[in-house]
Design a protein around this motif. Structure first.
Motif, PDB file in Angstrom:
ATOM      1  N   VAL A  68       0.856  -1.185   0.000  1.00  0.00           N
ATOM      2  CA  VAL A  68       0.000   0.000   0.000  1.00  0.00           C
ATOM      3  C   VAL A  68       0.890   1.232   0.000  1.00  0.00           C
ATOM      4  CG1 VAL A  68      -1.756   1.287   1.274  1.00  0.00           C
ATOM      5  CG2 VAL A  68      -1.834  -1.215   1.229  1.00  0.00           C
ATOM      6  N   THR A  69       0.685   2.130  -0.945  1.00  0.00           N
ATOM      7  CA  THR A  69       1.547   3.310  -1.076  1.00  0.00           C
ATOM      8  C   THR A  69       0.734   4.589  -1.005  1.00  0.00           C
ATOM      9  OG1 THR A  69       1.388   3.636  -3.471  1.00  0.00           O
ATOM     10  CG2 THR A  69       2.900   1.944  -2.707  1.00  0.00           C
ATOM     11  N   VAL A  70       1.390   5.651  -0.566  1.00  0.00           N
ATOM     12  CA  VAL A  70       0.787   6.983  -0.599  1.00  0.00           C
ATOM     13  C   VAL A  70       1.891   8.003  -0.834  1.00  0.00           C
ATOM     14  CG1 VAL A  70       0.944   7.288   1.914  1.00  0.00           C
ATOM     15  CG2 VAL A  70      -0.692   8.632   0.606  1.00  0.00           C
ATOM     16  N   THR A  71       1.625   8.959  -1.693  1.00  0.00           N
ATOM     17  CA  THR A  71       2.543  10.068  -1.947  1.00  0.00           C
ATOM     18  C   THR A  71       1.829  11.358  -1.607  1.00  0.00           C
ATOM     19  OG1 THR A  71       3.719   8.879  -3.689  1.00  0.00           O
ATOM     20  CG2 THR A  71       3.915  11.274  -3.678  1.00  0.00           C
ATOM     21  N   LEU A  72       2.331  12.041  -0.587  1.00  0.00           N
ATOM     22  CA  LEU A  72       1.664  13.238  -0.070  1.00  0.00           C
ATOM     23  C   LEU A  72       1.905  14.441  -0.968  1.00  0.00           C
ATOM     24  CD1 LEU A  72       2.734  12.786   3.664  1.00  0.00           C
ATOM     25  CD2 LEU A  72       0.521  12.189   2.654  1.00  0.00           C
ATOM     26  N   PRO A  73       1.020  15.439  -0.912  1.00  0.00           N
ATOM     27  CA  PRO A  73       1.230  16.660  -1.689  1.00  0.00           C
ATOM     28  C   PRO A  73       2.462  17.419  -1.197  1.00  0.00           C
ATOM     29  CG  PRO A  73      -1.051  16.480  -0.907  1.00  0.00           C
ATOM     30  CD  PRO A  73      -0.259  15.444  -0.181  1.00  0.00           C
ATOM     31  N   GLU A  74       2.927  18.352  -2.012  1.00  0.00           N
ATOM     32  CA  GLU A  74       4.063  19.205  -1.628  1.00  0.00           C
ATOM     33  C   GLU A  74       3.766  19.900  -0.298  1.00  0.00           C
ATOM     34  OE1 GLU A  74       6.918  19.708  -2.967  1.00  0.00           O
ATOM     35  OE2 GLU A  74       6.782  18.849  -4.988  1.00  0.00           O
ATOM     36  N   GLY A  75       4.783  19.945   0.548  1.00  0.00           N
ATOM     37  CA  GLY A  75       4.640  20.626   1.832  1.00  0.00           C
ATOM     38  C   GLY A  75       4.173  19.733   2.963  1.00  0.00           C
ATOM     39  N   ARG A  76       3.769  18.494   2.637  1.00  0.00           N
ATOM     40  CA  ARG A  76       3.354  17.568   3.696  1.00  0.00           C
ATOM     41  C   ARG A  76       4.427  16.501   3.871  1.00  0.00           C
ATOM     42  NH1 ARG A  76      -2.136  18.229   4.549  1.00  0.00           N
ATOM     43  NH2 ARG A  76      -1.621  17.375   6.612  1.00  0.00           N
ATOM     44  N   LEU A 140      -7.800  -8.629  -2.351  1.00  0.00           N
ATOM     45  CA  LEU A 140      -7.494  -7.363  -3.013  1.00  0.00           C
ATOM     46  C   LEU A 140      -8.705  -6.440  -3.143  1.00  0.00           C
ATOM     47  CD1 LEU A 140      -5.217  -5.750  -4.265  1.00  0.00           C
ATOM     48  CD2 LEU A 140      -5.612  -6.931  -6.430  1.00  0.00           C
ATOM     49  N   PRO A 141      -9.873  -6.924  -3.569  1.00  0.00           N
ATOM     50  CA  PRO A 141     -11.038  -6.013  -3.635  1.00  0.00           C
ATOM     51  C   PRO A 141     -11.422  -5.451  -2.276  1.00  0.00           C
ATOM     52  CG  PRO A 141     -11.435  -8.010  -4.911  1.00  0.00           C
ATOM     53  CD  PRO A 141     -10.191  -8.253  -4.114  1.00  0.00           C
ATOM     54  N   ARG A 142     -11.271  -6.264  -1.211  1.00  0.00           N
ATOM     55  CA  ARG A 142     -11.608  -5.773   0.132  1.00  0.00           C
ATOM     56  C   ARG A 142     -10.661  -4.659   0.555  1.00  0.00           C
ATOM     57  NH1 ARG A 142     -11.489 -11.094   3.617  1.00  0.00           N
ATOM     58  NH2 ARG A 142     -11.860  -9.573   5.292  1.00  0.00           N
ATOM     59  N   ILE A 143      -9.364  -4.822   0.251  1.00  0.00           N
ATOM     60  CA  ILE A 143      -8.392  -3.784   0.608  1.00  0.00           C
ATOM     61  C   ILE A 143      -8.674  -2.514  -0.179  1.00  0.00           C
ATOM     62  CG2 ILE A 143      -5.957  -3.151   0.486  1.00  0.00           C
ATOM     63  CD1 ILE A 143      -5.245  -6.017   1.048  1.00  0.00           C
ATOM     64  N   GLU A 144      -8.889  -2.646  -1.472  1.00  0.00           N
ATOM     65  CA  GLU A 144      -9.130  -1.463  -2.307  1.00  0.00           C
ATOM     66  C   GLU A 144     -10.393  -0.746  -1.876  1.00  0.00           C
ATOM     67  OE1 GLU A 144      -9.078  -3.309  -6.130  1.00  0.00           O
ATOM     68  OE2 GLU A 144      -6.931  -2.911  -6.452  1.00  0.00           O
ATOM     69  N   GLU A 145     -11.432  -1.512  -1.504  1.00  0.00           N
ATOM     70  CA  GLU A 145     -12.677  -0.888  -1.055  1.00  0.00           C
ATOM     71  C   GLU A 145     -12.469  -0.142   0.263  1.00  0.00           C
ATOM     72  OE1 GLU A 145     -17.267  -2.170   0.155  1.00  0.00           O
ATOM     73  OE2 GLU A 145     -15.816  -3.681  -0.510  1.00  0.00           O
ATOM     74  N   ALA A 146     -11.707  -0.759   1.183  1.00  0.00           N
ATOM     75  CA  ALA A 146     -11.463  -0.105   2.477  1.00  0.00           C
ATOM     76  C   ALA A 146     -10.655   1.172   2.301  1.00  0.00           C
ATOM     77  CB  ALA A 146     -10.737  -1.071   3.411  1.00  0.00           C
ATOM     78  N   LEU A 147      -9.641   1.146   1.410  1.00  0.00           N
ATOM     79  CA  LEU A 147      -8.792   2.317   1.228  1.00  0.00           C
ATOM     80  C   LEU A 147      -9.459   3.401   0.391  1.00  0.00           C
ATOM     81  CD1 LEU A 147      -5.340   0.577   0.614  1.00  0.00           C
ATOM     82  CD2 LEU A 147      -6.255   1.512   2.750  1.00  0.00           C
ATOM     83  N   ALA A 148     -10.446   3.020  -0.436  1.00  0.00           N
ATOM     84  CA  ALA A 148     -11.111   4.007  -1.288  1.00  0.00           C
ATOM     85  C   ALA A 148     -11.922   5.001  -0.465  1.00  0.00           C
ATOM     86  CB  ALA A 148     -12.020   3.303  -2.296  1.00  0.00           C
ATOM     87  N   GLY A 153      -3.582  12.992   4.082  1.00  0.00           N
ATOM     88  CA  GLY A 153      -3.122  14.302   3.640  1.00  0.00           C
ATOM     89  C   GLY A 153      -3.755  14.724   2.329  1.00  0.00           C
ATOM     90  N   GLY A 154      -4.947  14.210   2.057  1.00  0.00           N
ATOM     91  CA  GLY A 154      -5.620  14.524   0.798  1.00  0.00           C
ATOM     92  C   GLY A 154      -5.186  13.668  -0.376  1.00  0.00           C
ATOM     93  N   ALA A 155      -4.244  12.764  -0.164  1.00  0.00           N
ATOM     94  CA  ALA A 155      -3.743  11.912  -1.245  1.00  0.00           C
ATOM     95  C   ALA A 155      -4.348  10.512  -1.124  1.00  0.00           C
ATOM     96  CB  ALA A 155      -2.223  11.812  -1.192  1.00  0.00           C
ATOM     97  N   PRO A 156      -4.657   9.863  -2.244  1.00  0.00           N
ATOM     98  CA  PRO A 156      -5.228   8.503  -2.197  1.00  0.00           C
ATOM     99  C   PRO A 156      -4.172   7.464  -1.850  1.00  0.00           C
ATOM    100  CG  PRO A 156      -4.841   9.149  -4.459  1.00  0.00           C
ATOM    101  CD  PRO A 156      -4.505  10.354  -3.619  1.00  0.00           C
ATOM    102  N   LEU A 157      -4.629   6.352  -1.318  1.00  0.00           N
ATOM    103  CA  LEU A 157      -3.749   5.209  -1.072  1.00  0.00           C
ATOM    104  C   LEU A 157      -3.933   4.217  -2.220  1.00  0.00           C
ATOM    105  CD1 LEU A 157      -4.907   6.090   2.047  1.00  0.00           C
ATOM    106  CD2 LEU A 157      -3.075   4.487   2.582  1.00  0.00           C
TER     107      LEU A 157
END
Length: 682
Positions: A68-76, A140-148, A153-157
């Motif tokens: 599971v990855t996340v890339t935060l916006p600039e400044g976070r 996989l569908p359960r994880i994607e549904e939970a993370l959706a 920080g306003g960024a999707p996982l």
């Protein structure tokens, strides 16, 4: 005797094959559902470690984690308390019974989980998996549904990993009938050009009967052994090519006899006595070549060999029973709408044959040099899994998540961690050159009694030379068992190729004996075997150039260089190419032998043999190449590499080897070709 019996019972034979084909076609989906997706290597240390990890911790040994990855916006930054709280909330949904999670939140040293700019992080997730084309198809569908439903920080996982990247190609959702239809469409075009009449449908009909009947036999085979999912492609597409090849040889000889004035049933008898004999020897040769897979002590390769063994044998049986019955019953009517009798020899191939013989030594030198040059890259062959970059194409969420990680400076090696099962710490492993970190998660599911499961993150993809070397260093110092897919890759090379030389030697000896008896010659089978080795080496060399080094992989397949060739591909490709290319050798040499026995000189017999069979071999090879091109459209990199190796091997064999080297060498050796240690009988 055989043909006479077939002609007397033609209606019963056609009805019997129709029943088998209908039942096999109806039950084919059930056969496919029972195929296995496991690559097992019993007795190898990493495989046994993975089995124990799966039994003890519920999964994760032979299957790489979801990431599971996340890339935060600039400044976070990931270190911000508010961001860590949001991340904890998001990942908390994944802390379910039986699931294991390792992230920046539950390790003593968070540095390996955070990019240099502090904006990108990831978590390793090991949910329970199920056997099948997608081990995480349920989770996989359960994880994607939970993370959706959440963001950080306003960024999707995003969820990436080896399995989601493979799944993003859609390979598991595409039925085999798609590839068969593509291959059959190309074959029909070639056959229509070759026959110009309804006869073009006859070889396709033979292939359909052979394929569906073989699927029926596979269903019975799955009751006793695990049969690899790869077999469905081999039966569908190699079966398409082989069955058409055999039918093509017999039908062309039948047409030739009719063009020379024979009545229909007599033409069938002559075709069966000549071309039919070559078909039997060819089919048995293909079957023998697959013994290299059957006798290896690896269940998935053995099943590929068994499945591959069935299709040429069934194709021979169809060609030797159903085809003569059909030709005797309706052959002349199927010549519509062609009005001119077909030519018995190809003018173009007669000209090619004469040209090659006029310059035989030049042809031998140039053709041999070309094959040797093409084979040279094989000395740089690397065996293993494809690099992750090779399966990370496209714009799927998994591919985007992977690129976010790599662009942030995080190693692709984190997607394939080595797993150490130990009762001690792993300080020695942490000091190994190439190890990014030894993760010691504090969450549930990482300990069982005194044993701990420690993921080891690498600073390079383990499919690269640097990553593979790191894995070996870890195995040398780890205080416990070492598992994971990267360690299993190293063991698989030893398991497949460690003792395979004697198997290949046995196949070569048996094939020599068979060909020597069929051709009544000592030199001709030796020549055939040597040419096979050279052409297969050239096919390997081109495969290394295209896939391992990436020359053309992007343009041809839309895929980056794989960096290595899938472990099982060379041995499987050898087995199939060895047998399939020998088909063409038997077709050509049988006709040359026939001409020589009829009193022609070696040169004349060679020219006329090429004249009769050149068009046949070209058409048959083109059909096989088109079948393998269809197979290469399967969105699985391993299958693409295998299919392209087969296509290259057949193309080289039908052009440089059989079109140039075979006639040139036969002509060059003259009377030596026909030496046979005959024994005077009492």
């Amino acid at each position: 005797m055989w043909t006479e019996w077939i002609l007397r019972h033609r209606r019963l034979i056609m009805l019997g094959w129709l029943v088998l084909a209908v039942i096999g076609g109806a039950l084919a989906p059930r056969t496919i559902d029972r195929l296995s997706y496991e690559f097992s290597f019993p007795g190898q240390p990493a495989y046994e470690a993975n089995q124990r990890i799966e039994r003890t911790f519920g999964g994760g040994g032979g299957v790489d984690p979801l990431v599971v990855t996340v890339t935060l916006p600039e400044g976070r930054a990931v270190t911000d308390p508010a961001i860590r709280e949001e991340l904890g909330t998001a990942l908390g949904a994944l802390n379910q019974p039986g699931w294991r999670v390792a992230s920046v939140l539950d390790v003593a040293d968070p540095a390996p989980f955070v990019s240099a700019d502090g904006r990108t992080t990831f978590a390793l997730v090991y949910p329970p998996y199920t056997p099948g084309p997608g081990p995480y198809a349920a989770a996989l569908p359960r994880i994607e549904e939970a993370l959706a439903r959440t963001s950080v920080g306003g960024a999707p996982l995003l969820v990436t990993g080896v399995d989601p990247l493979n799944e993003s190609g859609g390979g598991s959702d595409r039925p085999i009938i798609v590839e068969i239809a593509l291959g059959a469409g190309g074959a029909l075009i070639v056959l229509a050009l070759a026959f110009g009449s309804l006869l073009a449908f006859v070889p396709l009909l033979m292939a359909a009967v052979a394929i569906t009947t073989t699927f029926l036999l596979l269903l019975g085979l799955t009751a006793g052994v695990d049969v690899s999912f790869i077999v469905q492609y081999l039966v569908g597409l190699i079966g398409l090519g082989v069955a058409i090849d055999y039918a093509l040889l017999i039908v062309m000889r039948w047409r030739e006899e009719r063009a020379n004035g024979a009545e229909n049933e007599q033409a069938v008898r002559t075709a069966m006595a000549t071309a039919g004999r070559a078909v039997v020897f060819s089919g048995v040769t293909v079957a023998i070549s697959l013994l290299a897979l059957v006798v290896l002590p690896l269940p998935f390769l053995r099943s590929i060999g068994l499945g591959g063994l069935l299709i040429p044998l069934v194709s021979v049986l169809v060609a030797m029973t159903l085809l003569p019955a059909l030709l005797a019953s309706a052959g002349p009517r199927l010549e519509w709408p062609r009005r001119r009798p077909p030519a018995t020899e190809s003018r173009a191939w007669l000209a090619i044959g004469r040209s090659v013989l006029r310059h035989r030594w030049v042809a031998i030198v140039l053709a041999t040099a070309a094959l040797v040059v093409l084979a040279l890259p094989v000395f740089g062959l690397r065996l293993g899994s494809p690099e992750i970059a090779a399966i990370a194409g496209g714009d799927s969420p998994a591919a985007v998540g992977y690129r976010n990680l790599v662009d942030a400076g995080i190693s692709p090696g984190v997607l394939r961690p080595v797993q150490v099962l130990t009762t001690d710490g792993a300080a020695e492993v942490a000091r190994v050159d190439g190890v990014l970190a030894v993760v010691t998660p504090t969450g549930p599911g990482w300990t069982a009694g005194d044993e701990r499961l420690l993921p080891v993150l690498l600073d390079a993809d383990p499919a690269t030379p640097a990553g593979a070397a790191t894995v070996e260093r870890i195995r040398a110092v780890a205080p416990g068992e070492v598992g994971g897919t990267a360690a299993q890759d190293a063991d698989s090379v030893k398991a497949i190729y460690g003792d395979s030389w004697w198997v290949l030697a046995l196949v070569v000896l048996v094939t020599f004996a068979l060909l020597a008896r069929a051709l009544r010659s000592v030199w001709l089978p030796i020549k055939a075997l040597l040419l096979n080795v050279v052409s297969i080496a050239a096919a390997y060399g081109l495969t290394v150039l295209i896939w391992q080094r990436g020359y053309g992989s992007e343009a041809l397949f839309g895929t980056e260089a794989s960096g290595s060739i899938t472990v099982w591909v060379p041995i499987a490709a050898f087995s199939f190419l060895f047998g399939l290319s020998m088909d063409y050798e038997v077709f050509i040499l049988s006709r040359i032998r026939e001409g020589h026995d009829d009193g022609l000189s070696t040169d004349d017999a060679t020219v006329h043999g090429i004249g009769y069979t050149g068009r046949l071999v070209t058409s048959a090879a083109l059909i096989l190449v088109l079948a393998f091109v269809a197979l290469s459209t399967v969105p699985v990199v391993d299958v693409k590499i295998f299919a392209s190796t087969l296509a290259l091997g057949i193309a080289l064999d039908a052009t440089i080897v059989r079109g140039v080297l075979t006639p040139a060498l036969v002509a060059a050796f003259g009377r030596v070709n026909w030496w046979w240690p005959a024994r005077r009988l009492p």
